[in-house]
Design a protein around this motif. Structure first.
Motif, PDB file in Angstrom:
ATOM      1  N   TYR A  86      23.305 -53.318 -26.274  1.00 26.71           N
ATOM      2  CA  TYR A  86      22.592 -52.392 -27.149  1.00 26.71           C
ATOM      3  C   TYR A  86      21.104 -52.368 -26.804  1.00 26.71           C
ATOM      4  N   GLU A  89      20.677 -50.317 -23.607  1.00 30.05           N
ATOM      5  CA  GLU A  89      20.813 -48.880 -23.892  1.00 30.05           C
ATOM      6  C   GLU A  89      19.553 -48.351 -24.564  1.00 30.05           C
ATOM      7  N   GLU A  90      19.002 -49.127 -25.474  1.00 28.23           N
ATOM      8  CA  GLU A  90      17.777 -48.690 -26.144  1.00 28.23           C
ATOM      9  C   GLU A  90      16.617 -48.624 -25.150  1.00 28.23           C
ATOM     10  N   LEU A  92      16.924 -47.984 -21.993  1.00 26.56           N
ATOM     11  CA  LEU A  92      17.156 -46.765 -21.215  1.00 26.56           C
ATOM     12  C   LEU A  92      16.672 -45.544 -21.985  1.00 26.56           C
ATOM     13  N   GLY A  93      16.890 -45.558 -23.294  1.00 23.08           N
ATOM     14  CA  GLY A  93      16.440 -44.449 -24.129  1.00 23.08           C
ATOM     15  C   GLY A  93      14.936 -44.295 -24.120  1.00 23.08           C
ATOM     16  N   ILE A 101      18.852 -38.804 -20.824  1.00 22.38           N
ATOM     17  CA  ILE A 101      19.339 -39.495 -22.028  1.00 22.38           C
ATOM     18  C   ILE A 101      20.366 -38.627 -22.736  1.00 22.38           C
ATOM     19  N   ARG A 104      23.609 -38.752 -20.962  1.00 17.43           N
ATOM     20  CA  ARG A 104      24.286 -40.030 -21.212  1.00 17.43           C
ATOM     21  C   ARG A 104      24.910 -40.054 -22.609  1.00 17.43           C
ATOM     22  N   VAL A 105      24.199 -39.516 -23.590  1.00 19.43           N
ATOM     23  CA  VAL A 105      24.734 -39.459 -24.954  1.00 19.43           C
ATOM     24  C   VAL A 105      25.978 -38.581 -24.993  1.00 19.43           C
ATOM     25  N   ARG A 147      26.382 -47.995 -28.870  1.00 14.84           N
ATOM     26  CA  ARG A 147      25.586 -47.669 -27.678  1.00 14.84           C
ATOM     27  C   ARG A 147      24.907 -46.314 -27.856  1.00 14.84           C
ATOM     28  N   SER A 150      21.996 -46.779 -30.123  1.00 11.60           N
ATOM     29  CA  SER A 150      20.904 -47.460 -29.436  1.00 11.60           C
ATOM     30  C   SER A 150      20.136 -46.499 -28.531  1.00 11.60           C
ATOM     31  N   LEU A 151      20.868 -45.645 -27.808  1.00 15.50           N
ATOM     32  CA  LEU A 151      20.207 -44.649 -26.960  1.00 15.50           C
ATOM     33  C   LEU A 151      19.346 -43.710 -27.795  1.00 15.50           C
ATOM     34  N   GLU A 152      19.892 -43.245 -28.913  1.00 15.90           N
ATOM     35  CA  GLU A 152      19.149 -42.326 -29.772  1.00 15.90           C
ATOM     36  C   GLU A 152      17.939 -43.007 -30.399  1.00 15.90           C
TER      37      GLU A 152
END
Length: 178
Positions: A86, A89-90, A92-93, A101, A104-105, A147, A150-152
């Protein structure tokens, strides 16, 4: 110890199915694996001891210590793996451009939809095999949704940083005018 307390204490014999308590081990995304697995205790020594005990004794009740040690190690490993996944992923965001991003989402959302469909299909499978499929799919679905979150969250923090740098002008108090 009184007899009531002795009656309440029961010996619990662990089996291999007891290793399926809680969520299953997370699947590590191949693109994040080098970052996540570096320095991680993978519990291979504990697993080897468990298999050696099972090979030697043929039944699980004689391998209680090995089952317990592997279960403790794998639960700690899985918790650390999830936190690292997580966190990666964050990160990467925050680091990637917004269009990457979003791609990926979308990819992760399509994976989640596929997992939900497979979960519905697995609900028709009876017995232990059905339970194992649903258990595994539920864990994968939960991890995929986390995940995405976490990206968002990383993307949201990417947009907040420039706004925080610009500070609005302060109002002067009446006594500071003179």
């Amino acid at each position: 110890m009184d007899t009531d307390a002795q009656e309440q204490i029961e010996e619990v014999i662990l089996t291999g199915d007891d290793l399926m308590m809680g969520p299953p081990s997370p699947l590590v995304p191949p693109d994040l694996a080098p970052r996540i697995l570096d320095g991680m205790e993978l519990c291979s020594a504990n697993l080897r001891k468990l298999f050696e005990c099972l090979h030697k004794n043929d039944i699980e009740p004689f391998c209680q210590d090995e089952i317990l040690m592997y279960r403790r190690c794998s639960q700690a490993r899985d918790t650390a793996l999830r936190a690292r996944i997580y966190g990666a992923e964050e990160a990467l965001g925050v680091d990637l451009p917004e269009d990457e991003i979003r791609e990926r989402v979308v990819k992760l959302q399509s994976e989640a939809t596929l997992l939900e469909r497979r979960f519905v299909l697995a609900s028709g499978v009876e017995g232990v095999e059905g339970f194992r499929q649903r258990w595994s799919l539920n864990g994968q679905l939960h991890d995929t949704k986390k995940r995405i979150e976490s990206l968002e969250r990383g993307l949201a923090s990417q947009h907040e940083e420039p706004a925080a740098a610009i500070e609005p002008p302060r109002k002067r108090s009446w006594y500071q005018l003179w």
